[in-house]
Write an enzyme that holds these catalytic residues in place. Structure first.
Site, PDB file in Angstrom:
ATOM      1  N   VAL A   1      10.444   8.079  -6.629  1.00 25.75           N
ATOM      2  CA  VAL A   1      11.249   6.943  -6.165  1.00 25.75           C
ATOM      3  C   VAL A   1      11.798   6.213  -7.396  1.00 25.75           C
ATOM      4  CG1 VAL A   1      11.255   4.810  -4.840  1.00 25.75           C
ATOM      5  CG2 VAL A   1       9.816   6.720  -4.087  1.00 25.75           C
TER       6      VAL A   1
ATOM      7  N   ARG B   1       0.834  -1.203   0.000  1.00 25.41           N
ATOM      8  CA  ARG B   1       0.000   0.000   0.000  1.00 25.41           C
ATOM      9  C   ARG B   1       0.870   1.255   0.000  1.00 25.41           C
ATOM     10  NH1 ARG B   1      -5.092  -1.623   0.149  1.00 25.41           N
ATOM     11  NH2 ARG B   1      -5.423  -3.635   1.163  1.00 25.41           N
TER      12      ARG B   1
ATOM     13  N   ASN C   1       5.155   6.452 -13.635  1.00 23.52           N
ATOM     14  CA  ASN C   1       5.850   7.709 -13.900  1.00 23.52           C
ATOM     15  C   ASN C   1       7.297   7.427 -14.283  1.00 23.52           C
ATOM     16  OD1 ASN C   1       3.728   9.559 -13.264  1.00 23.52           O
ATOM     17  ND2 ASN C   1       4.051   9.129 -11.086  1.00 23.52           N
TER      18      ASN C   1
ATOM     19  N   HIS D   1       7.874   1.348 -10.593  1.00 21.84           N
ATOM     20  CA  HIS D   1       6.670   0.896  -9.900  1.00 21.84           C
ATOM     21  C   HIS D   1       5.430   1.268 -10.682  1.00 21.84           C
ATOM     22  CE1 HIS D   1       7.918   4.841  -8.372  1.00 21.84           C
ATOM     23  NE2 HIS D   1       6.625   5.141  -8.293  1.00 21.84           N
ATOM     24  N   MET D   2       4.427   0.427 -10.559  1.00 16.77           N
ATOM     25  CA  MET D   2       3.119   0.675 -11.164  1.00 16.77           C
ATOM     26  C   MET D   2       2.151   1.021 -10.042  1.00 16.77           C
ATOM     27  SD  MET D   2       0.753  -2.087 -13.145  1.00 16.77           S
ATOM     28  CE  MET D   2       1.473  -2.009 -14.773  1.00 16.77           C
TER      29      MET D   2
HETATM   30  P1  AMP Z   1       6.249   8.204  -7.970  1.00 20.52           P
HETATM   31  O1  AMP Z   1       5.947   9.672  -7.893  1.00 20.52           O
HETATM   32  O2  AMP Z   1       5.580   7.528  -9.141  1.00 20.52           O
HETATM   33  O3  AMP Z   1       7.735   7.924  -7.901  1.00 20.52           O
HETATM   34  O4  AMP Z   1       5.557   7.571  -6.700  1.00 20.52           O
HETATM   35  C1  AMP Z   1       6.236   7.239  -5.540  1.00 20.52           C
HETATM   36  C2  AMP Z   1       5.180   6.776  -4.573  1.00 20.52           C
HETATM   37  O5  AMP Z   1       5.822   6.077  -3.509  1.00 20.52           O
HETATM   38  C3  AMP Z   1       4.386   7.922  -3.920  1.00 20.52           C
HETATM   39  O6  AMP Z   1       3.002   7.737  -4.196  1.00 20.52           O
HETATM   40  C4  AMP Z   1       4.708   7.779  -2.435  1.00 20.52           C
HETATM   41  O7  AMP Z   1       3.622   8.092  -1.603  1.00 20.52           O
HETATM   42  C5  AMP Z   1       5.115   6.326  -2.331  1.00 20.52           C
HETATM   43  N1  AMP Z   1       5.997   5.974  -1.217  1.00 20.52           N
HETATM   44  C6  AMP Z   1       7.147   6.600  -0.866  1.00 20.52           C
HETATM   45  N2  AMP Z   1       7.708   5.989   0.210  1.00 20.52           N
HETATM   46  C7  AMP Z   1       6.876   4.944   0.525  1.00 20.52           C
HETATM   47  C8  AMP Z   1       6.893   3.951   1.535  1.00 20.52           C
HETATM   48  N3  AMP Z   1       7.873   3.868   2.442  1.00 20.52           N
HETATM   49  N4  AMP Z   1       5.886   3.044   1.569  1.00 20.52           N
HETATM   50  C9  AMP Z   1       4.880   3.118   0.662  1.00 20.52           C
HETATM   51  N5  AMP Z   1       4.815   4.022  -0.321  1.00 20.52           N
HETATM   52  C10 AMP Z   1       5.792   4.949  -0.391  1.00 20.52           C
END
Ligand code: AMP
Length: 118
Positions: A97, A30, A88, A101-102
């Site tokens: 990050v 999640r 993204n 990831h999807m």
């Molecule tokens: P993006 O902008 O596509 O790189 O999305 C990164 C996503 O990772 C964001 O929606 C964050 O809320 C999520 N995220 C960052 N750290 C964590 C974590 N420790 N556990 C779960 N989700 C995370």
């Protein structure tokens, strides 16, 4: 070697996270800052920073991302109502990050795909 992110620690269960699915190729957990009632991330277990780093040998994992997305959508009860899968890539897309990831987003009307420019 690309630098590890927090997602590698989640995959190895070194830090707490609500993992909803894990197999030999992918892990789903999640999102810590949910943007919809269901907001789950599915990530390859192998560190691949962005879509730009994907190679043909990753194709089994990439297919798994979709089959697991459908399975999770059914588990979460959002399959019929609908949901959005989002990936993204790099700065202009707002990638935060750098571990591929999807996003699975659902559970409400999600609105237009892109935010309007102000
Ligand atoms: P993006 O902008 O596509 O790189 O999305 C990164 C996503 O990772 C964001 O929606 C964050 O809320 C999520 N995220 C960052 N750290 C964590 C974590 N420790 N556990 C779960 N989700 C995370």
């Amino acid at each position: 070697m690309p630098e590890e992110t927090i997602f590698s620690k989640i995959i190895r269960r070194e830090i707490p996270s609500e993992i909803v699915y894990q197999d030999d190729l992918v892990t789903a957990f999640r999102d810590i800052n949910p943007q919809a009632p269901t907001h789950i991330l599915i990530v390859p277990n192998k560190l691949i920073p962005t879509v730009n780093d994907v190679t043909p040998e990753d194709e089994p994992m990439l297919g798994r991302l979709f089959t697991v997305a459908g399975r999770i959508a059914r588990q979460e009860g959002i399959a019929e109502g609908g949901y959005r899968l989002l990936v993204n890539c790099n700065r202009d897309a707002g990638q935060e990050v750098y571990h591929l990831h999807m996003h699975i987003l659902g559970g409400r009307r999600l609105g237009p795909m892109l935010a309007r420019q102000s």
